[in-house]
Design a protein around this motif. Structure first.
Motif, PDB file in Angstrom:
ATOM      1  N   GLY A 195      68.201  35.728 101.197  1.00 57.71           N
ATOM      2  CA  GLY A 195      68.078  37.383 100.132  1.00 57.71           C
ATOM      3  C   GLY A 195      67.180  36.695  98.607  1.00 57.71           C
ATOM      4  O   GLY A 195      66.456  36.355  98.429  1.00 57.71           O
ATOM      5  N   VAL A 196      68.092  36.475  97.496  1.00 57.63           N
ATOM      6  CA  VAL A 196      67.782  36.864  96.442  1.00 57.63           C
ATOM      7  C   VAL A 196      68.822  36.021  95.492  1.00 57.63           C
ATOM      8  O   VAL A 196      69.751  36.038  95.632  1.00 57.63           O
ATOM      9  N   LEU A 197      68.179  34.520  94.799  1.00 61.25           N
ATOM     10  CA  LEU A 197      69.511  34.034  93.880  1.00 61.25           C
ATOM     11  C   LEU A 197      68.530  33.655  92.522  1.00 61.25           C
ATOM     12  O   LEU A 197      67.558  34.012  92.438  1.00 61.25           O
ATOM     13  N   VAL A 198      69.591  33.981  92.081  1.00 60.53           N
ATOM     14  CA  VAL A 198      69.968  34.537  91.019  1.00 60.53           C
ATOM     15  C   VAL A 198      70.062  33.794  89.718  1.00 60.53           C
ATOM     16  O   VAL A 198      71.157  33.203  89.852  1.00 60.53           O
ATOM     17  N   THR A 199      69.729  32.677  88.969  1.00 61.67           N
ATOM     18  CA  THR A 199      70.050  31.973  88.118  1.00 61.67           C
ATOM     19  C   THR A 199      70.487  32.287  86.569  1.00 61.67           C
ATOM     20  O   THR A 199      68.996  32.854  86.239  1.00 61.67           O
ATOM     21  N   PHE A 214      75.110  30.343  85.031  1.00 59.34           N
ATOM     22  CA  PHE A 214      75.207  30.686  86.752  1.00 59.34           C
ATOM     23  C   PHE A 214      73.982  30.736  87.475  1.00 59.34           C
ATOM     24  O   PHE A 214      72.905  30.996  86.988  1.00 59.34           O
ATOM     25  N   GLN A 215      74.609  30.459  88.548  1.00 56.59           N
ATOM     26  CA  GLN A 215      74.074  31.027  89.512  1.00 56.59           C
ATOM     27  C   GLN A 215      74.979  31.120  91.148  1.00 56.59           C
ATOM     28  O   GLN A 215      75.628  30.243  90.861  1.00 56.59           O
ATOM     29  N   GLU A 216      73.945  32.300  91.420  1.00 54.02           N
ATOM     30  CA  GLU A 216      74.290  32.507  92.896  1.00 54.02           C
ATOM     31  C   GLU A 216      72.900  33.199  93.577  1.00 54.02           C
ATOM     32  O   GLU A 216      72.244  33.837  93.099  1.00 54.02           O
ATOM     33  N   MET A 217      74.337  33.189  95.054  1.00 59.28           N
ATOM     34  CA  MET A 217      73.584  33.836  95.764  1.00 59.28           C
ATOM     35  C   MET A 217      73.391  35.209  96.705  1.00 59.28           C
ATOM     36  O   MET A 217      75.109  35.293  96.719  1.00 59.28           O
ATOM     37  N   TYR A 218      72.673  35.937  96.415  1.00 57.53           N
ATOM     38  CA  TYR A 218      73.174  37.421  96.831  1.00 57.53           C
ATOM     39  C   TYR A 218      72.400  37.704  98.443  1.00 57.53           C
ATOM     40  O   TYR A 218      70.987  37.438  98.433  1.00 57.53           O
ATOM     41  N   ARG A 219      72.711  37.945  99.426  1.00 55.68           N
ATOM     42  CA  ARG A 219      72.124  37.782 100.402  1.00 55.68           C
ATOM     43  C   ARG A 219      71.938  39.440 100.894  1.00 55.68           C
ATOM     44  O   ARG A 219      72.276  40.120 100.064  1.00 55.68           O
ATOM     45  N   TYR A 220      71.309  39.328 101.876  1.00 58.40           N
ATOM     46  CA  TYR A 220      69.994  40.858 102.232  1.00 58.40           C
ATOM     47  C   TYR A 220      71.475  41.242 102.793  1.00 58.40           C
ATOM     48  O   TYR A 220      72.008  40.671 103.993  1.00 58.40           O
ATOM     49  N   ALA A 221      71.427  42.796 103.048  1.00 57.92           N
ATOM     50  CA  ALA A 221      72.466  43.623 104.062  1.00 57.92           C
ATOM     51  C   ALA A 221      72.080  43.366 105.242  1.00 57.92           C
ATOM     52  O   ALA A 221      70.856  43.469 105.557  1.00 57.92           O
ATOM     53  N   GLY A 222      73.053  43.451 106.468  1.00 58.69           N
ATOM     54  CA  GLY A 222      73.028  43.012 107.295  1.00 58.69           C
ATOM     55  C   GLY A 222      72.668  41.392 107.496  1.00 58.69           C
ATOM     56  O   GLY A 222      73.119  40.946 108.747  1.00 58.69           O
TER      57      GLY A 222
END
Length: 182
Positions: free
Chosen positions: A52-56, A82-90
Motif C-alpha cells: 500500500g502506501v506508507l505515510v510518515t 506518526f507513521q502508518e501503513m495504508y493498505r490497498y483495497a482488496g
C-alpha cells in the motif's frame, strides 16, 4: 483526505505533501486541547510499497491548556510525529486466506478509499498522545497555597499561616519545649 494518484502504485515512488488544515473537531485530553477551528500543519511523506502506501508525517499546531499547579492559562507549540501503513483495497482478502498471524488485527489496519487517504484518525491519535497529561506554565511552578488558594509565585517566601499545629496538641508541644519541668 490526501490524493495518492500522483504517487502511482509503483513501489519505491515517493512524494512529499505539506498542508495546513483547519480542525472541524477539537482534539483534547482532560487538561489540554487543540481546539476546534485551530489550524494545524501536516508535513507528509508518502511512499508506495508493495502492500500500500506508507505515510510518515509530522503535525504541528498550538495547544491550549491550564497549568496543573497554578491554573494559569497557557498556550504552546505542539509537534507530533506518526507513521502508518495504508493498505490497498482488496489486500485484506489475501491476508486472511494465507493464515497470517496478523489476520486478527484487521480492525487496526487502515485502507485506501480508492486513491484517497483518510488521515483524520491517525492525526487525531498522534496529537492526543502528544498532549501533556499535566501541563505546567514552568518547570518550577510552585502552585497554589493549600490553605488559602493564593498563587505561591506571587505570594513570596514569607507567605504562611502560622505553625500549622492543631491546638489540641498544644499541651504536648509545651512538654517538648521544656521536658525537665514536667
Amino acid at each position: 483526505m490526501v490524493d495518492t494518484r500522483p504517487l502511482g502504485r509503483q513501489p519505491g515512488s515517493m512524494r512529499t505533501v505539506n498542508r495546513i488544515v483547519t480542525l472541524t473537531e477539537g482534539f483534547e485530553t482532560a487538561m489540554a486541547s487543540v481546539p476546534e477551528g485551530q489550524e494545524i500543519e501536516l508535513d507528509l511523506r508518502l511512499e508506495a510499497v508493495m502492500e500500500g502506501v506508507l505515510v510518515t508525517g509530522t503535525v504541528t499546531g498550538r495547544l491550549t491548556a491550564e497549568c496543573s499547579r497554578c491554573l494559569d492559562p497557557l498556550s504552546e507549540e505542539l509537534e507530533a510525529g506518526f507513521q502508518e501503513m495504508y493498505r490497498y483495497a482488496g489486500e485484506e482478502d489475501g491476508s486472511t486466506e494465507t493464515g497470517d498471524e496478523d489476520s486478527g488485527d484487521e480492525d487496526e489496519d487502515y485502507y485506501l478509499e480508492g486513491d484517497l487517504l483518510d488521515l483524520e484518525p491517525v492525526v487525531r491519535d498522534a496529537v492526543v498522545l502528544a498532549l501533556p497529561l499535566s501541563p505546567l506554565c514552568g518547570p518550577d511552578c510552585p502552585g497554589l497555597c493549600s490553605e488559602c488558594g493564593v498563587k505561591l509565585a506571587e505570594a513570596g517566601p514569607e507567605h504562611g499561616h502560622g505553625d500549622g499545629v492543631d491546638p489540641r496538641w498544644e499541651a504536648l508541644r509545651k512538654i517538648a519545649e521544656d521536658p525537665g519541668r514536667q
